[in-house]
Design an enzyme around this catalytic site. Structure first.
Site, short mmCIF file in Angstrom:
data_model
loop_
_atom_site.label_atom_id
_atom_site.label_comp_id
_atom_site.label_asym_id
_atom_site.label_seq_id
_atom_site.Cartn_x
_atom_site.Cartn_y
_atom_site.Cartn_z
N ASP A 46 23.31 32.40 93.48
CA ASP A 46 22.08 31.60 93.60
C ASP A 46 20.83 32.48 93.60
O ASP A 46 20.89 33.65 93.98
CB ASP A 46 22.17 30.80 94.92
CG ASP A 46 21.29 29.56 94.88
OD1 ASP A 46 20.67 29.28 93.83
OD2 ASP A 46 21.22 28.87 95.91
N HIS A 63 17.95 34.11 84.80
CA HIS A 63 19.34 33.91 84.39
C HIS A 63 19.85 35.14 83.63
O HIS A 63 20.98 35.56 83.79
CB HIS A 63 19.47 32.66 83.52
CG HIS A 63 19.10 31.40 84.25
ND1 HIS A 63 19.52 31.17 85.54
CD2 HIS A 63 18.37 30.33 83.88
CE1 HIS A 63 19.05 29.98 85.93
NE2 HIS A 63 18.34 29.46 84.95
N LEU A 157 42.11 43.00 87.19
CA LEU A 157 41.24 42.02 87.85
C LEU A 157 41.21 40.70 87.08
O LEU A 157 41.06 40.68 85.87
CB LEU A 157 39.81 42.57 87.93
CG LEU A 157 38.74 41.63 88.49
CD1 LEU A 157 38.86 41.51 90.01
CD2 LEU A 157 37.34 42.09 88.11
C1 V07 Z 1 25.40 32.58 83.61
C2 V07 Z 1 24.20 34.45 84.78
C3 V07 Z 1 24.71 34.64 86.19
C4 V07 Z 1 23.89 33.91 87.21
C5 V07 Z 1 24.13 32.44 87.23
C6 V07 Z 1 23.47 31.59 86.17
C7 V07 Z 1 23.24 32.22 84.84
C8 V07 Z 1 27.93 34.91 82.88
C9 V07 Z 1 28.47 33.79 82.31
C10 V07 Z 1 29.77 33.66 81.66
C11 V07 Z 1 30.47 32.46 81.73
C12 V07 Z 1 31.73 32.35 81.15
C13 V07 Z 1 32.27 33.43 80.50
C14 V07 Z 1 31.61 34.61 80.43
C15 V07 Z 1 30.35 34.74 81.01
C16 V07 Z 1 27.52 32.79 82.53
C17 V07 Z 1 26.50 30.73 82.56
C18 V07 Z 1 25.43 31.23 83.24
C19 V07 Z 1 26.53 29.30 82.17
F1 V07 Z 1 33.49 33.33 79.95
N1 V07 Z 1 26.76 34.65 83.41
N2 V07 Z 1 26.48 33.35 83.22
N3 V07 Z 1 27.55 31.49 82.19
N4 V07 Z 1 24.33 33.09 84.34
#
Ligand code: V07
Length: 266
Positions: A46, A63, A157
């Site tokens: 968050d 983000h 992991l």
């Molecule tokens: C997102 C970055 C981290 C903070 C929270 C919101 C924004 C990595 C992924 C991701 C998801 C699936 C995957 C590989 C990477 C991600 C979303 C948002 C929607 F297989 N960061 N991140 N997906 N944020």
């Protein structure tokens, strides 16, 4: 009181408890070690938007920097021997955000994997996804499924992304499945056990989280792993997710170890 005032007072009266000794030892070295490393750490990431706002940047910049923290914390968790890292990347409630922001977020899995997948493979990391694939854009699902497929045989992991995840929805789907089987006469409702329910959850096969971390000062679960967190230790910090570093993860783990030792001593 000064930096060492607390210890100084105790030195003068010569009274160190076993707990004090533990805390002083733990403060010394950065890296948690030994027994009681949590097997499964789950994180509610968050504060990305708030981090950006404080800097006069657009939310999407938050983000983007949050994504860098994902890489950092994945490496750090692996380094100390965490076996499963679950990250709440997108909740079923996040669809209510502005369309442009949602579209940006839906590109992050691709962007993250375009940069990181090869290294994740080299490091023997297994990527998983927990959430409803139905409403996600095809390009998002395709990128995640490629990562899941290409890392499925890795034994290191487990990096588990909660993406379009909501715990009540997850449990409702499990209940519906059990109810269908009961209606079809395939299971006896009176004979149902927790395990029969658990195996229908999206986290099936993973141990329950030992430690839940939420960043950015919010003290809520926000529909995250309600069943699985029944016995977990919770650790909250005011630090915004884009600023969450190795140090913070290790602080959380050391605090977990302290609690586990105290609990074990009873
Ligand atoms: C997102 C970055 C981290 C903070 C929270 C919101 C924004 C990595 C992924 C991701 C998801 C699936 C995957 C590989 C990477 C991600 C979303 C948002 C929607 F297989 N960061 N991140 N997906 N944020």
């Amino acid at each position: 009181m000064g930096l060492f005032g607390k210890w100084f007072r105790k030195l003068r009266v010569g009274a160190f408890t076993a707990e004090d000794m533990e805390r002083m030892r733990a403060d010394d070295d950065e890296l948690p070690s030994g027994d009681n490393i949590p097997k499964h750490v789950a994180i509610i990431m968050d504060g990305n938007g708030r981090w950006a706002k404080m800097r006069g940047l657009p939310r999407i910049a938050g983000h983007h920097n949050g994504m860098k923290a994902v890489k950092r914390i994945t490496k750090a968790a692996d380094r100390v021997g965490v076996e499963v890292l679950t990250l709440y990347a997108f909740s079923t409630e996040n669809w209510k955000r502005p369309k442009a922001e949602v579209e940006f977020l839906m590109k992050l899995p691709q962007e993250f994997l375009a940069i990181e997948l090869e290294e994740l493979i080299e490091n023997n990391v297994q990527v998983r996804m927990m959430g409803d694939r139905g409403q996600l854009p095809d390009h998002t699902v395709a990128a995640v499924e490629e990562a899941v497929r290409r890392t499925a045989h890795n034994t290191g992991l487990i990096l588990n992304f909660a993406l379009n995840y909501g715990s009540r929805h997850e449990m409702l789907e499990a209940v519906k499945e059990v109810a269908r089987q009961a209606a079809a006469g395939k299971v006896d409702p009176e004979a149902l056990e927790e395990a029969d329910f658990e195996k229908r959850l999206l986290s099936s096969g993973l141990p329950d989280p030992d430690l839940l971390i939420r960043t950015s000062g919010e003290l809520r679960l926000s529909n995250f792993m309600l069943w699985q967190l029944a016995y977990s230790e919770f650790w909250f910090t005011d630090v915004f997710w884009p600023e969450f570093g190795e140090r913070h993860l290790y602080d959380a783990i050391r605090e977990y170890q302290r609690r586990a030792r105290r609990y074990g001593g009873l």
